[in-house]
Design a protein around this motif. Structure first.
Motif, PDB file in Angstrom:
ATOM      1  N   SER A  56       0.840  -1.195   0.000  1.00  0.00           N
ATOM      2  CA  SER A  56       0.000   0.000   0.000  1.00  0.00           C
ATOM      3  C   SER A  56       0.872   1.241   0.000  1.00  0.00           C
ATOM      4  N   ASN A  57       0.240   2.391   0.005  1.00  0.00           N
ATOM      5  CA  ASN A  57       0.973   3.650   0.026  1.00  0.00           C
ATOM      6  C   ASN A  57       1.129   4.205   1.445  1.00  0.00           C
ATOM      7  N   VAL A  58       1.041   3.326   2.462  1.00  0.00           N
ATOM      8  CA  VAL A  58       1.137   3.734   3.864  1.00  0.00           C
ATOM      9  C   VAL A  58       2.229   2.911   4.541  1.00  0.00           C
ATOM     10  N   LYS A  59       3.095   3.595   5.304  1.00  0.00           N
ATOM     11  CA  LYS A  59       4.120   2.915   6.090  1.00  0.00           C
ATOM     12  C   LYS A  59       4.125   3.483   7.522  1.00  0.00           C
ATOM     13  N   HIS A  60       4.357   2.590   8.501  1.00  0.00           N
ATOM     14  CA  HIS A  60       4.418   2.990   9.914  1.00  0.00           C
ATOM     15  C   HIS A  60       5.867   2.989  10.401  1.00  0.00           C
ATOM     16  N   ILE A  61       6.176   3.935  11.295  1.00  0.00           N
ATOM     17  CA  ILE A  61       7.504   4.050  11.909  1.00  0.00           C
ATOM     18  C   ILE A  61       7.302   4.183  13.416  1.00  0.00           C
ATOM     19  N   ASN A  62       7.881   3.273  14.174  1.00  0.00           N
ATOM     20  CA  ASN A  62       7.672   3.287  15.625  1.00  0.00           C
ATOM     21  C   ASN A  62       8.298   4.504  16.294  1.00  0.00           C
ATOM     22  N   LEU A  63       9.574   4.800  15.963  1.00  0.00           N
ATOM     23  CA  LEU A  63      10.273   5.886  16.645  1.00  0.00           C
ATOM     24  C   LEU A  63      11.289   6.526  15.717  1.00  0.00           C
ATOM     25  N   ILE A  64      11.298   7.860  15.691  1.00  0.00           N
ATOM     26  CA  ILE A  64      12.335   8.629  14.999  1.00  0.00           C
ATOM     27  C   ILE A  64      12.969   9.525  16.053  1.00  0.00           C
ATOM     28  N   ASP A  65      14.219   9.246  16.398  1.00  0.00           N
ATOM     29  CA  ASP A  65      14.881   9.997  17.460  1.00  0.00           C
ATOM     30  C   ASP A  65      15.223  11.409  16.991  1.00  0.00           C
ATOM     31  N   VAL A  66      15.575  12.252  17.934  1.00  0.00           N
ATOM     32  CA  VAL A  66      15.877  13.659  17.641  1.00  0.00           C
ATOM     33  C   VAL A  66      17.066  13.741  16.682  1.00  0.00           C
ATOM     34  N   GLY A  67      16.896  14.486  15.598  1.00  0.00           N
ATOM     35  CA  GLY A  67      17.958  14.690  14.624  1.00  0.00           C
ATOM     36  C   GLY A  67      18.155  13.554  13.643  1.00  0.00           C
ATOM     37  N   GLU A  68      17.445  12.453  13.805  1.00  0.00           N
ATOM     38  CA  GLU A  68      17.617  11.310  12.919  1.00  0.00           C
ATOM     39  C   GLU A  68      16.619  11.343  11.765  1.00  0.00           C
ATOM     40  N   THR A  69      16.951  10.561  10.725  1.00  0.00           N
ATOM     41  CA  THR A  69      16.104  10.471   9.530  1.00  0.00           C
ATOM     42  C   THR A  69      15.718   9.020   9.307  1.00  0.00           C
ATOM     43  N   ALA A  70      14.448   8.775   9.136  1.00  0.00           N
ATOM     44  CA  ALA A  70      13.946   7.430   8.838  1.00  0.00           C
ATOM     45  C   ALA A  70      13.570   7.363   7.358  1.00  0.00           C
ATOM     46  N   ASN A  71      13.952   6.274   6.695  1.00  0.00           N
ATOM     47  CA  ASN A  71      13.648   6.088   5.278  1.00  0.00           C
ATOM     48  C   ASN A  71      12.514   5.084   5.111  1.00  0.00           C
ATOM     49  N   VAL A  72      11.557   5.441   4.283  1.00  0.00           N
ATOM     50  CA  VAL A  72      10.477   4.516   3.922  1.00  0.00           C
ATOM     51  C   VAL A  72      10.461   4.396   2.403  1.00  0.00           C
ATOM     52  N   SER A  73      10.398   3.163   1.899  1.00  0.00           N
ATOM     53  CA  SER A  73      10.530   2.925   0.460  1.00  0.00           C
ATOM     54  C   SER A  73       9.295   2.227  -0.095  1.00  0.00           C
ATOM     55  N   PHE A  74       9.004   2.518  -1.354  1.00  0.00           N
ATOM     56  CA  PHE A  74       7.881   1.931  -2.076  1.00  0.00           C
ATOM     57  C   PHE A  74       8.344   1.560  -3.483  1.00  0.00           C
ATOM     58  N   GLU A  75       7.854   0.433  -3.999  1.00  0.00           N
ATOM     59  CA  GLU A  75       8.029   0.101  -5.412  1.00  0.00           C
ATOM     60  C   GLU A  75       6.854   0.705  -6.164  1.00  0.00           C
ATOM     61  N   VAL A  76       7.117   1.583  -7.135  1.00  0.00           N
ATOM     62  CA  VAL A  76       6.055   2.296  -7.828  1.00  0.00           C
ATOM     63  C   VAL A  76       6.152   2.044  -9.331  1.00  0.00           C
ATOM     64  N   LEU A  77       5.026   2.294 -10.014  1.00  0.00           N
ATOM     65  CA  LEU A  77       4.949   2.073 -11.449  1.00  0.00           C
ATOM     66  C   LEU A  77       4.003   3.101 -12.053  1.00  0.00           C
ATOM     67  N   THR A  78       4.335   3.553 -13.259  1.00  0.00           N
ATOM     68  CA  THR A  78       3.455   4.458 -13.997  1.00  0.00           C
ATOM     69  C   THR A  78       3.030   3.786 -15.295  1.00  0.00           C
ATOM     70  N   ASN A  79       1.905   4.223 -15.842  1.00  0.00           N
ATOM     71  CA  ASN A  79       1.404   3.648 -17.091  1.00  0.00           C
ATOM     72  C   ASN A  79       2.324   4.004 -18.248  1.00  0.00           C
ATOM     73  N   VAL A  80       2.504   3.062 -19.187  1.00  0.00           N
ATOM     74  CA  VAL A  80       3.401   3.295 -20.321  1.00  0.00           C
ATOM     75  C   VAL A  80       2.910   4.425 -21.213  1.00  0.00           C
ATOM     76  N   ASN A  81       1.632   4.705 -21.178  1.00  0.00           N
ATOM     77  CA  ASN A  81       1.059   5.747 -22.047  1.00  0.00           C
ATOM     78  C   ASN A  81       0.904   7.086 -21.320  1.00  0.00           C
ATOM     79  N   THR A  82       1.522   7.207 -20.141  1.00  0.00           N
ATOM     80  CA  THR A  82       1.431   8.470 -19.405  1.00  0.00           C
ATOM     81  C   THR A  82       2.124   9.586 -20.187  1.00  0.00           C
ATOM     82  N   LYS A  83       1.437  10.692 -20.340  1.00  0.00           N
ATOM     83  CA  LYS A  83       2.004  11.825 -21.063  1.00  0.00           C
ATOM     84  C   LYS A  83       3.139  12.442 -20.250  1.00  0.00           C
ATOM     85  N   PRO A  84       4.288  12.680 -20.865  1.00  0.00           N
ATOM     86  CA  PRO A  84       5.399  13.279 -20.114  1.00  0.00           C
ATOM     87  C   PRO A  84       5.014  14.633 -19.524  1.00  0.00           C
TER      88      PRO A  84
END
Length: 450
Positions: A207-235
């Motif tokens: 899905s397009n939703v991700k949960h993160i339990n804890l992000i400490d002060v000054g830190e960065t959490a990465n969340v990744s998704f595999e995505v796809l666009t239609n071949v006929n999408t207009k640039p």
């Protein structure tokens, strides 16, 4: 000694012992209680005030003796407990020597200590324990005091980066979002989601939703998704809406006896970004035919999902092939996805009769307006009937023809010379014969005259 006298003596001894014991006990009680009551430990100030999670805290402490006796060999010790922590290189114990009695000038001391504050602490007031004690054998004292330290906590988050700026239509891509804790309190129970305009970009396999339990002060959490666009999408540039929610513990927090935080509130941060769909494309080059004059014909196809403008194909300098005649570049114009065209080059191989790799460079303007260069290498058979062999055959034929013409010319020249020579010889013979005949006639006439 009589019985009465003996009893009186024993009674006097017991009374004396009891009196001495009572006096000693009274002295001991007076020494301990009066010294303890005469000591005070107070917090003068804290820096910063309030302190933030993760910061360094400096406290100034006042130690004072208001009693009637001096106290020697005094020490002050800080024993940090959560949310405070010891710092490397900073002292936690300080010797202050003798505290004078209330009438003396050295009855008061001011000390400084530095401790750290943990990152995962919430806003509130927390105790910092201070111990005051002496090693004086006669007047041992100890005192524990809890200093109240104010800790501030402000939650804040931001989408620090998006890993991809462009998506290729029909190509699955890993899209990563970096969520940074820009506040001074931990982000707990975070939830991140995103969506694109008209669902042009969709997640694949999740899905397009991700949960993160804890992000400490000054830190960065990465969340990744595999995505796809239609071949006929207009640039073009498409909007990406992002939402981040997390627990925000503010003024309404309540610390229970068990130490849990109640009345948590959810905070929502909404942001948007642009992501480009389109860009580069792919090409395929294939050999088609070779002309008798040595020209090679190739087909150039746009096999990607985007159009290409101002396409140019070049044969760069390389080891196995050389452009013998004309330009090493051919301008093909615009190629929409799925289109193809042809390009001709006059090529000469370094050797014949085997497969040789040949490299092409394809330069074009992608749909995002950026000039691109793509390399393409194919294997090409160098046929013996190439331009090189044809050139040699033509040259040899030309040389043979010239030799034949020269030989024929020499033969004709010789024949003509022979004919002229024969004709000249004939004239000489005829002339000699005529001269002989004239001489004979003259001789006969002379004889007749005689």
């Amino acid at each position: 000694m009589g019985v009465k006298q003996y009893i009186s003596f024993i009674f006097m001894i017991l009374f004396s012992l009891l009196l001495c014991s009572g006096t000693s006990l009274a002295e001991s009680t007076i020494n301990t209680s009066s010294l303890d009551k005469g000591l005070s430990v107070d917090l003068l100030n804290q820096d910063p005030d309030p302190v933030n999670p993760g910061d360094v805290l400096e406290v100034r402490i006042s130690i004072e003796n208001t009693g009637y006796d001096d106290i020697e060999n005094c020490f002050v010790e800080i024993k940090p407990e959560y949310p405070f922590k010891a710092l490397s290189g900073e002292k936690l114990v300080e010797s202050i020597g003798t505290l004078g009695k209330r009438s003396e000038d050295d009855r008061r001391k001011v000390l400084k200590f530095k401790v750290g504050v943990e990152n995962d602490i919430n806003e509130g007031s927390y105790p910092l324990k201070v111990y005051l004690y002496s090693t004086d054998k006669k007047k041992k004292v100890s005192l524990t005091k809890e200093l109240t330290i104010d800790i501030d906590s402000e939650s804040n988050a931001e989408i620090e980066y998006i890993s991809v700026e462009k998506l290729i239509p029909g190509e699955k891509t890993k899209l990563t979002f970096g969520i940074r804790n820009a506040g001074n309190s931990p982000l707990k129970n975070s939830m991140f989601s995103w969506e694109s305009t008209n669902d042009v970009i969709l997640p694949v396999g999740s899905s397009n939703v991700k949960h993160i339990n804890l992000i400490d002060v000054g830190e960065t959490a990465n969340v990744s998704f595999e995505v796809l666009t239609n071949v006929n999408t207009k640039p073009g540039l498409y909007k990406l809406d992002m939402t981040l929610t997390y627990d925000d513990i503010e003024e309404l927090q309540t610390i229970t006896e068990a130490g849990y935080v109640e009345n948590e509130k959810r905070k929502t941060i909404e942001s948007k970004a642009g992501i480009y769909i389109g860009g580069t494309t792919d090409f395929d080059i294939a050999f088609m035919e070779q002309s008798p004059t040595g020209a090679y014909t190739f087909s150039v196809s746009n096999i990607g999902n985007n159009g290409a403008n101002s396409v140019k194909v070049s044969v760069p300098l390389q080891e196995n092939w050389t452009v013998t005649d004309g330009s090493n570049s051919v301008v093909l114009g615009n190629l929409a996805k799925g289109d193809y065209t042809i390009a001709d080059f006059n090529l000469e191989p370094v050797t014949v009769g085997e497969e040789l790799p040949i490299k092409f460079e394809i330069s074009y303007t992608s749909s995002d307006g950026i000039r691109q260069v793509e390399e393409n290498v194919i294997s090409l058979y160098a046929s013996p009937s190439t331009l090189q062999a044809g050139s040699k055959m033509t040259e040899e034929s030309s040389k043979s023809s010239m030799l034949s013409h020269k030989l024929l010319f020499l033969l004709l020249l010789g024949a003509a010379g022979f004919f002229v020579y024969k004709k000249h010889q004939k004239k000489v013979i005829e002339k000699n014969a005529e001269a002989n005949l004239t001489g004979e006639n003259q001789t006969d006439e002379k004889k007749m005259d005689e």
